[in-house]
Enzyme design. Structure first.
Site, mmCIF file in Angstrom:
data_model
loop_
_atom_site.group_PDB
_atom_site.id
_atom_site.type_symbol
_atom_site.label_atom_id
_atom_site.label_comp_id
_atom_site.label_asym_id
_atom_site.label_seq_id
_atom_site.Cartn_x
_atom_site.Cartn_y
_atom_site.Cartn_z
ATOM 1 N N ARG A 123 0.797 -1.309 -0.140
ATOM 2 C CA ARG A 123 -0.136 0.073 0.013
ATOM 3 C C ARG A 123 1.039 1.000 -0.176
ATOM 4 N NH1 ARG A 123 -3.362 -2.471 3.308
ATOM 5 N NH2 ARG A 123 -5.166 -3.841 2.492
ATOM 6 N N LYS A 144 3.637 11.645 -10.459
ATOM 7 C CA LYS A 144 2.289 10.886 -11.545
ATOM 8 C C LYS A 144 3.596 9.650 -11.616
ATOM 9 C CE LYS A 144 -0.320 13.737 -13.740
ATOM 10 N NZ LYS A 144 -0.913 14.153 -15.319
ATOM 11 N N GLU A 186 10.852 18.370 -23.785
ATOM 12 C CA GLU A 186 10.253 18.394 -22.560
ATOM 13 C C GLU A 186 10.619 19.860 -21.811
ATOM 14 O OE1 GLU A 186 7.671 17.074 -21.742
ATOM 15 O OE2 GLU A 186 7.614 15.141 -22.069
ATOM 16 N N LYS A 228 7.937 23.525 -13.702
ATOM 17 C CA LYS A 228 7.331 22.225 -13.051
ATOM 18 C C LYS A 228 6.253 22.046 -11.843
ATOM 19 C CE LYS A 228 5.779 17.944 -13.784
ATOM 20 N NZ LYS A 228 5.937 15.986 -14.433
ATOM 21 N N GLU A 238 -3.811 17.595 -10.432
ATOM 22 C CA GLU A 238 -4.141 18.047 -11.776
ATOM 23 C C GLU A 238 -6.150 17.700 -11.924
ATOM 24 O OE1 GLU A 238 -2.202 15.836 -15.012
ATOM 25 O OE2 GLU A 238 -4.009 16.235 -16.637
ATOM 26 N N ARG A 242 -2.687 22.210 -13.570
ATOM 27 C CA ARG A 242 -1.125 21.145 -13.498
ATOM 28 C C ARG A 242 -1.715 20.166 -14.864
ATOM 29 N NH1 ARG A 242 1.425 16.112 -10.780
ATOM 30 N NH2 ARG A 242 2.898 15.527 -12.120
ATOM 31 N N ASN A 246 0.211 19.723 -20.183
ATOM 32 C CA ASN A 246 0.324 18.460 -21.685
ATOM 33 C C ASN A 246 0.472 18.980 -22.568
ATOM 34 O OD1 ASN A 246 -0.515 16.326 -19.750
ATOM 35 N ND2 ASN A 246 -1.986 17.128 -18.694
ATOM 36 N N HIS A 249 0.504 17.138 -25.877
ATOM 37 C CA HIS A 249 0.861 15.553 -25.764
ATOM 38 C C HIS A 249 -0.821 15.469 -25.806
ATOM 39 C CE1 HIS A 249 4.155 16.272 -23.321
ATOM 40 N NE2 HIS A 249 4.010 15.062 -22.223
ATOM 41 N N HIS A 253 0.625 12.021 -27.601
ATOM 42 C CA HIS A 253 0.726 10.464 -26.746
ATOM 43 C C HIS A 253 -0.412 9.899 -27.943
ATOM 44 C CE1 HIS A 253 -0.009 11.050 -22.412
ATOM 45 N NE2 HIS A 253 1.214 10.952 -22.493
ATOM 46 N N HIS A 266 8.562 9.196 -26.769
ATOM 47 C CA HIS A 266 7.996 10.161 -25.772
ATOM 48 C C HIS A 266 8.159 11.719 -26.883
ATOM 49 C CE1 HIS A 266 5.269 11.430 -23.182
ATOM 50 N NE2 HIS A 266 5.586 12.505 -22.997
HETATM 51 N N1 NAD Z 1 5.464 11.025 -15.068
HETATM 52 C C1 NAD Z 1 5.650 11.852 -15.370
HETATM 53 O O1 NAD Z 1 5.222 12.666 -15.032
HETATM 54 C C2 NAD Z 1 6.093 11.797 -16.875
HETATM 55 C C3 NAD Z 1 6.842 12.953 -17.749
HETATM 56 C C4 NAD Z 1 7.016 12.982 -18.771
HETATM 57 C C5 NAD Z 1 7.404 11.725 -19.082
HETATM 58 N N2 NAD Z 1 6.979 10.495 -18.330
HETATM 59 C C6 NAD Z 1 7.415 9.325 -19.272
HETATM 60 O O2 NAD Z 1 8.939 9.569 -19.376
HETATM 61 C C7 NAD Z 1 9.223 8.225 -20.375
HETATM 62 C C8 NAD Z 1 10.127 8.510 -21.240
HETATM 63 O O3 NAD Z 1 10.855 8.832 -20.378
HETATM 64 P P1 NAD Z 1 12.932 8.453 -21.239
HETATM 65 O O4 NAD Z 1 12.629 9.533 -23.126
HETATM 66 O O5 NAD Z 1 13.621 8.866 -19.585
HETATM 67 O O6 NAD Z 1 12.658 7.295 -21.574
HETATM 68 P P2 NAD Z 1 13.725 5.931 -20.830
HETATM 69 O O7 NAD Z 1 13.733 6.161 -19.878
HETATM 70 O O8 NAD Z 1 12.992 4.554 -21.900
HETATM 71 O O9 NAD Z 1 15.679 5.695 -21.546
HETATM 72 C C9 NAD Z 1 15.704 6.301 -22.589
HETATM 73 C C10 NAD Z 1 16.781 5.973 -23.057
HETATM 74 O O10 NAD Z 1 17.839 6.038 -23.052
HETATM 75 C C11 NAD Z 1 18.600 5.250 -22.512
HETATM 76 N N3 NAD Z 1 18.998 5.904 -21.007
HETATM 77 C C12 NAD Z 1 18.800 6.504 -19.619
HETATM 78 N N4 NAD Z 1 20.006 7.096 -19.182
HETATM 79 C C13 NAD Z 1 20.710 6.802 -20.199
HETATM 80 C C14 NAD Z 1 21.956 7.305 -19.346
HETATM 81 N N5 NAD Z 1 22.411 7.967 -18.724
HETATM 82 N N6 NAD Z 1 23.320 7.589 -20.265
HETATM 83 C C15 NAD Z 1 22.511 6.054 -21.676
HETATM 84 N N7 NAD Z 1 21.509 5.515 -21.843
HETATM 85 C C16 NAD Z 1 20.796 6.102 -21.230
HETATM 86 C C17 NAD Z 1 17.272 3.784 -21.524
HETATM 87 O O11 NAD Z 1 17.573 2.265 -21.580
HETATM 88 C C18 NAD Z 1 16.580 4.362 -23.047
HETATM 89 O O12 NAD Z 1 16.856 3.420 -23.777
HETATM 90 C C19 NAD Z 1 7.697 7.534 -21.222
HETATM 91 O O13 NAD Z 1 7.093 6.424 -20.616
HETATM 92 C C20 NAD Z 1 6.786 9.014 -20.365
HETATM 93 O O14 NAD Z 1 5.456 8.500 -20.807
HETATM 94 C C21 NAD Z 1 6.383 10.903 -17.498
HETATM 95 ZN ZN ZN Z 2 5.915 14.176 -21.526
#
Ligand code: NAD
Ligand code: ZN
Length: 366
Positions: A123, A144, A186, A228, A238, A242, A246, A249, A253, A266
């Site tokens: 939990r 999130k 972003e 942010k 949100e 908030r 998006n 997005h 998405h 993304h």
């Molecule tokens: N929770 C939120 O508020 C929020 C906001 C924006 C995005 N997101 C989510 O984030 C995700 C995308 O995140 P991302 O772009 O970081 O993707 P990711 O976590 O897949 O990382 C991108 C790639 O880079 C590699 N990588 C990571 N760090 C590295 C490093 N230091 N050196 C070499 N390679 C590295 C990873 O293995 C992966 O292949 C999506 O799922 C999206 O929905 C969430």
């Molecule tokens: Zn995003």
């Protein structure tokens, strides 16, 4: 090291940004009331593990922590219920209890996954974000957390704030260039929704930032995270404000979902989505002459500004209606009114959206 605070009463937490933050991790954990009597469970992915897992574990072991880890596959596929279940199983087998904490060492994928595990393990237990991508300046802040369902992105999730974000800019140096660009999408978004002077600064410093000049990089992360933080501190769940985060997005998405989360990452999908939002705002007369500047700054950061693959307008619109941001199947858009300001619109007809989607296939000019 620079510090920001997400102000959420008793759940307030710090974001530390700087070169070498990792070395300070034990002290930062202690400050966040996660002392070395607690078990730590690190979730990371197969790309990040060989680069940084040993280093993080060594720092923590030296400080007396008991550590376990789970390495998941890299990429969006890891945000699934099956991977979630596997991490849960490994954490149970390691004997994690309610005093233990999860550490997300990776990008947004690992952060969202590990955060959702932490939100639901017994939990809810503590978790810490150690972002390793540029994009994760966004995903690691704000609480999130989610995994995907085959029918929609981030559909299975929760709000669960981390206790601490430890952002070591040294770790960003190994990022592939495509991921760097995705992260800047972003960063630029945070300027476009909130702060025209930040957009100008990003335009002027595009070269230095892409060379990863450390001062510039820290400044960019600090300014983007500040936006942010300001938004989340005001509207954690949100209920209104908030939603401006998006921008790009609703379109983005849908683009991601339609290419199976593979051909566009993304950040790339959001970049094209921000161009689409600007074009839509112009068509509706909400804004004028902003799509060119939006395209230009995204191109400065090597981001796509038009759809690289044919996507049927009908399919995009259907995917947008399924997105959880839609209310009762209505399309909800964040639309720029000028550079640095946006508004949320729930009353947009399909026709102009269709026009924009057609124009986007043709190279992005409307
Ligand atoms: N929770 C939120 O508020 C929020 C906001 C924006 C995005 N997101 C989510 O984030 C995700 C995308 O995140 P991302 O772009 O970081 O993707 P990711 O976590 O897949 O990382 C991108 C790639 O880079 C590699 N990588 C990571 N760090 C590295 C490093 N230091 N050196 C070499 N390679 C590295 C990873 O293995 C992966 O292949 C999506 O799922 C999206 O929905 C969430
Ligand atoms: Zn995003």
């Amino acid at each position: 090291m620079r510090r920001l605070t997400v102000e959420l009463g008793e759940r307030s937490y710090p974001i530390w940004i700087g070169a070498g933050v990792l070395g300070e991790l034990p002290r930062l954990l202690e400050e966040a009331s996660i002392d070395n009597r607690r078990k730590l469970f690190i979730v990371t992915d197969e790309h990040v593990a060989p680069l940084y897992l040993d280093k993080v574990e060594a720092v923590l072991r030296t400080a007396g922590y008991m550590i376990y880890h789970s390495i998941v596959e890299a990429g969006e596929k890891a945000k699934s219920l099956s991977v979630y279940e596997r991490v849960m199983t490994e954490a149970l087998e390691a004997g994690l209890d309610r005093q233990s904490a999860f550490l997300a060492l990776g990008g947004g994928v690992v952060g969202d996954l590990a955060g959702f595990v932490a939100a639901t393990y017994m939990r809810g237990v503590a978790f810490v974000q150690i972002p390793t991508t540029l994009l994760a300046h966004d995903s690691s802040v704000g609480g999130k957390v989610a995994v995907n369902h085959p029918l929609g992105k981030n559909i299975i999730g929760a709000f669960h704030q981390p206790r601490l974000v430890a952002y070591d800019t040294e770790l960003l140096r190994t990022l592939p260039s495509r991921e760097v660009a995705a992260g800047f999408a972003e960063v630029i978004k945070h300027g476009l929704i909130w702060d025209e002077t930040f957009v100008e600064w990003l335009e002027q410093n595009a070269d230095g930032l892409q060379r990863f000049d450390d001062n510039l990089l820290q400044e960019a992360l600090l300014r983007a995270c500040s936006v942010k933080v300001a938004v989340v501190s005001e509207d954690e769940k949100e209920r209104g404000l908030r939603a401006i985060l998006n921008l790009g997005h609703t379109f983005g998405h849908a683009f991601e979902a339609l290419c199976g989360y593979e051909k566009l990452n993304h950040g790339e999908a959001v970049a094209i989505g921000m161009v689409a939002a600007a074009m839509l705002a112009e068509r509706l007369g909400i804004a004028s002459s902003i799509s060119n500047r939006t395209r230009r700054i995204l191109e400065q950061y090597s981001l796509p500004v038009a759809l690289p693959y044919v996507m049927e307008a009908d399919a995009v619109i259907e995917a947008m209606r399924r997105d959880k941001k839609g209310e009762g199947g209505k399309l909800v858009f964040v639309l720029p009114t000028t550079i640095g300001k946006v508004e949320i619109r729930k009353d947009i007809a399909e026709e102009p959206v269709r026009d924009v989607l057609h124009a986007l296939q043709e190279g992005g000019k409307s």
